[in-house]
Write an enzyme that holds these catalytic residues in place. Structure first.
Site, mmCIF file in Angstrom:
data_model
loop_
_atom_site.group_PDB
_atom_site.id
_atom_site.type_symbol
_atom_site.label_atom_id
_atom_site.label_comp_id
_atom_site.label_asym_id
_atom_site.label_seq_id
_atom_site.Cartn_x
_atom_site.Cartn_y
_atom_site.Cartn_z
ATOM 1 C CG ASP A 30 74.319 29.203 24.970
ATOM 2 O OD1 ASP A 30 75.173 29.232 24.069
ATOM 3 O OD2 ASP A 30 73.147 28.828 24.795
ATOM 4 C CD GLN A 32 70.010 26.899 19.094
ATOM 5 O OE1 GLN A 32 70.895 26.313 19.694
ATOM 6 N NE2 GLN A 32 70.265 27.876 18.263
ATOM 7 C CE LYS A 35 74.534 25.611 19.260
ATOM 8 N NZ LYS A 35 73.506 26.498 19.820
HETATM 9 N N1 GUN Z 1 70.550 31.065 18.857
HETATM 10 C C1 GUN Z 1 71.404 31.734 18.040
HETATM 11 N N2 GUN Z 1 72.653 31.717 18.562
HETATM 12 C C2 GUN Z 1 72.571 31.031 19.729
HETATM 13 C C3 GUN Z 1 73.535 30.682 20.726
HETATM 14 O O1 GUN Z 1 74.729 30.997 20.664
HETATM 15 N N3 GUN Z 1 73.044 29.967 21.778
HETATM 16 C C4 GUN Z 1 71.741 29.620 21.880
HETATM 17 N N4 GUN Z 1 71.359 28.925 22.971
HETATM 18 N N5 GUN Z 1 70.830 29.926 20.995
HETATM 19 C C5 GUN Z 1 71.254 30.632 19.908
#
Ligand code: GUN
Length: 279
Positions: free
Chosen positions: A119, A96, A52
Site C-alpha cells: 500500500d 484494509q 483486490k
Molecule cells: N481504504 C480505502 N482506500 C484504501 C487503500 O488504498 N488501501 C487500504 N489498505 N485501505 C483503503
C-alpha cells in the site's frame, strides 16, 4: 472537444502486462502471495477487498484473505501482521482501512514490514518517496501518474494543483508530480483564494472527498482535470469531487467517475505486488 481519460481501459492494459510477468515468476518459483486483512464488515471495504482478490485471480497472483471480526483486539491483529511478516510465501501485506476505532491505525500500519508494504503507507516508504529513493508508492496517486503518462499528457514543467492533503492521496501525489518535474501546489480546507489557485493549474487533481466540489470556475480553459473522489450525490448516484457536467467542456482532458482513477488503484496494487516496488 475534451479527451475522456479511460481508467478502465488503462487499468486493463496494466493488468494484462503484469499477467506475463506474474506467470514467469510462477515458473521460476519466485511468486509470492498478497495477504489482505479486513477487520469488521464495512460494506464498502468488503467490496474493495473482493475487487483486490478478483484482480489477483486475473493477474495470476495468489491471494490470502483474512476477514477478522469487528471485536478483534489490536494485539490479535498485530500478531497476524507479525506472522505474515515472517512468512516467506507472503510478498505483500495490506490492511484494509478504515479500522475499527479501538485499533490504532498508525501502530498497525507501521508494524507491516516496509518491504511487504504494497500500500506504500509505511513511514519508511513515504520517506523514500520524498527523497527520491525506490520504494512502494501509494496506489491511487501512482495510478494518476500512469493515467497521465499513458494518455500522452506531459507533466514536466507543468503547473499542478492538488486539492486535498491526505496521507493516502494528496501528499504522495505532490511528491510524485514533483518527481516528474512539475511545479506543485497543495491546497486544503484552510487555503485562501482556492479558486484562484486552482485556476492556475495546467493539471488539477481533486482529492477533497466532497461531491461535485470543483465547478467550472475552478478550472482554466484547456486544463487537465483528474478526479480522485468517489461520492454519492443527492440521488445516491456515484459522483466525483468534480462537477463533471459543468467542468468537462472547459478541459482538454478529464477523468470520469466511475471509470477514471478508481480502477487504477487496484491495477497499481497489482503492479506493486508483481514488481516489488513502484516506478
Ligand atoms: N481504504 C480505502 N482506500 C484504501 C487503500 O488504498 N488501501 C487500504 N489498505 N485501505 C483503503
Amino acid at each position: 472537444m475534451y479527451k475522456l481519460i479511460d481508467g478502465k481501459k488503462i487499468s486493463q492494459e496494466i493488468k494484462d502486462e503484469l499477467k506475463e510477468k506474474a506467470a514467469a515468476m510462477k515458473r521460476e518459483g519466485k511468486a509470492r502471495a498478497l495477504a489482505v486483512i479486513q477487520v469488521g464488515d464495512d460494506p464498502a471495504s468488503s467490496v474493495y477487498v473482493g475487487n483486490k482478490k478478483k484482480a489477483c485471480d486475473y493477474v495470476g497472483i495468489e491471494s490470502q484473505t483474512y476477514k477478522l471480526k469487528e471485536e478483534t483486539t489490536q494485539e490479535e491483529l498485530l500478531e497476524l501482521v507479525e506472522k505474515l511478516n515472517a512468512d516467506d510465501a507472503v510478498g505483500g501485506i495490506l490492511v484494509q482501512l478504515p479500522l475499527p476505532s479501538h485499533i490504532n491505525e498508525y501502530k498497525v500500519l507501521t508494524a507491516i514490514s516496509p518491504d511487504k508494504d504494497v500500500d506504500g503507507f509505511h513511514p519508511v516508504n513515504v520517506g523514500n518517496l520524498s527523497i527520491g529513493r525506490p520504494g512502494f508508492v501509494s496506489c491511487t496517486p501512482a495510478g494518476v501518474i500512469q493515467l497521465l503518462k499513458r494518455s500522452g499528457i506531459e507533466i514536466e514543467g507543468k503547473e499542478c494543483v492538488i486539492i486535498g492533503r491526505s496521507n493516502i492521496v494528496g501528499k504522495p501525489m505532490a511528491m510524485l508530480l514533483l518527481r516528474e518535474n512539475a511545479t506543485v501546489t497543495v491546497c486544503h480546507s484552510k487555503t485562501k483564494n482556492l479558486k484562484e489557485i486552482a485556476k492556475r493549474a495546467d493539471i488539477l487533481v481533486a482529492a477533497v472527498g466532497r461531491p461535485k466540489f470543483v465547478t467550472a470556475d475552478f478550472v482554466k480553459e484547456g486544463a487537465v482535470v483528474i478526479d480522485v473522489g468517489i461520492n454519492r450525490d443527492q440521488n445516491n448516484k456515484l459522483c466525483g469531487d468534480v462537477d463533471f457536467d459543468s467542468v468537462a467542456e472547459h478541459t482538454s482532458a478529464i477523468t470520469p467517475v466511475p471509470g477514471g482513477v478508481g480502477p487504477m488503484t487496484v491495477a497499481m496494487l497489482m503492479y506493486n505486488c508483481v514488481e516489488g516496488f513502484c516506478i
